[in-house]
Design a protein around this motif. Structure first.
Motif, short mmCIF file in Angstrom:
data_model
loop_
_atom_site.label_atom_id
_atom_site.label_comp_id
_atom_site.label_asym_id
_atom_site.label_seq_id
_atom_site.Cartn_x
_atom_site.Cartn_y
_atom_site.Cartn_z
N PRO A 1 31.32 32.35 42.96
CA PRO A 1 32.58 31.73 43.12
C PRO A 1 33.92 32.23 42.53
O PRO A 1 34.84 32.34 43.23
N ILE A 2 33.70 32.88 41.34
CA ILE A 2 34.84 33.64 40.70
C ILE A 2 35.10 34.81 41.60
O ILE A 2 36.15 35.26 41.76
N GLY B 1 38.57 35.39 43.83
CA GLY B 1 39.21 36.67 43.17
C GLY B 1 39.73 37.56 44.35
O GLY B 1 40.83 37.90 44.47
N VAL B 2 38.73 37.62 45.16
CA VAL B 2 38.97 38.51 46.40
C VAL B 2 39.76 37.79 47.54
O VAL B 2 40.39 38.62 48.16
N ALA B 3 39.46 36.64 47.91
CA ALA B 3 39.95 35.92 49.04
C ALA B 3 41.58 36.23 49.07
O ALA B 3 41.88 36.50 50.10
N PRO B 4 42.23 35.98 48.36
CA PRO B 4 43.71 35.95 48.36
C PRO B 4 44.23 37.44 48.73
O PRO B 4 45.18 37.53 49.50
N THR C 1 43.38 42.76 43.37
CA THR C 1 42.34 42.02 43.38
C THR C 1 41.45 41.87 42.27
O THR C 1 40.92 40.98 41.72
N LEU C 2 41.22 43.26 41.59
CA LEU C 2 40.44 43.45 40.57
C LEU C 2 41.09 42.65 39.16
O LEU C 2 40.51 42.34 38.47
N GLU C 3 42.47 43.05 39.06
CA GLU C 3 42.97 42.19 38.20
C GLU C 3 42.93 40.74 38.16
O GLU C 3 42.62 40.22 37.24
N ASN C 4 42.87 40.36 39.28
CA ASN C 4 42.60 39.00 39.49
C ASN C 4 41.38 38.27 39.23
O ASN C 4 41.09 37.43 38.57
#
Length: 234
Positions: free
Chosen positions: A3-4, A8-11, A112-115
């Protein structure tokens, strides 16, 4: 964990698709766009190392230094450097909007990775706010950086430099202001952030429209369409 990672990737994926599909005249090769996204993702690690070192070795207690040097300068210059040396002279970079696509791809790879790392540290409760603010702001810095790189790409050699300078300086300054708002207005930063993000979206979407309007392929598309309508059926 799943889920995380998904949150994290979706936006980033959604914003990349949004700007990718707004290229009105010719879409860029998805493999190259994905390559730039992954490159943006990979530069997170050296940037984090430099930020950690700078924060602990250069002890300057200043919100301005933290916002503009530790964060905005390192991140935006790294993205600009990747775009300039990997894409700027690439054969597929043949229209103004292409700069926006690749700029967004690199920026959203980074964001994305930062998120994902942030969500692992702070939980899914922060996912919505992260999507609205840091991820989307990185996308918009990429739009602006890519727009000015596109303008530079098709200028004469003598007139490229101002556009190249703007392609770095404007995202850098905007990113610095974003971080300065968060650092300097701890209790009511949202009151400042809402008008700033509104302006950032307005500016980014304006650059999208301008890039499509200036397209080198626009007239060719219109000519082909006119020819198709004029030609008698076989």
């Amino acid at each position: 964990m799943l889920p995380i990672i998904s949150a994290g990737v979706a936006p980033g994926a959604a914003l990349l698709c949004y700007f990718y599909l707004h290229d009105k005249y010719e879409s860029e090769p998805f493999s190259l766009v994905f390559k730039m996204f992954i490159t943006g993702l990979l530069i997170v690690f050296p940037i984090m190392f430099l930020q950690y070192t700078m924060h602990h070795e250069i002890i300057i207690s200043s919100h301005v230094f933290e916002a503009f040097v530790e964060t905005a300068l390192l991140e935006e210059f790294s993205k600009w450097f990747v775009l300039y040396y990997m894409i700027y002279r690439h054969v597929e970079f043949d229209d103004y909007y292409d700069g926006i696509v690749y700029g967004v791809a690199v920026s959203l790879g980074f964001a994305t990775l930062e998120n994902i790392l942030y969500l692992f540290a702070n939980g899914l409760d922060t996912a919505f706010g992260r999507a609205l603010l840091p991820v989307s702001s990185h996308a918009l810095y990429g739009v602006i950086m890519g727009y000015y790189l596109g303008r530079a790409r098709f200028k004469t050699k003598a007139s490229k430099m101002p556009w190249l300078l703007m392609s770095f300086m404007i995202p850098f300054l905007l990113h610095g202001v974003y971080d300065l708002i968060i650092l300097s207005f701890a209790d009511n930063w949202m009151m400042m952030m809402i008008p700033f993000m509104t302006f950032l979206w307005w500016l980014g979407l304006k650059k999208v429209k301008l890039a499509n309007r200036r397209s080198r392929k626009r007239n060719l598309v219109f000519m082909n369409q006119s020819k198709r309508f004029k030609d008698p059926p076989a």
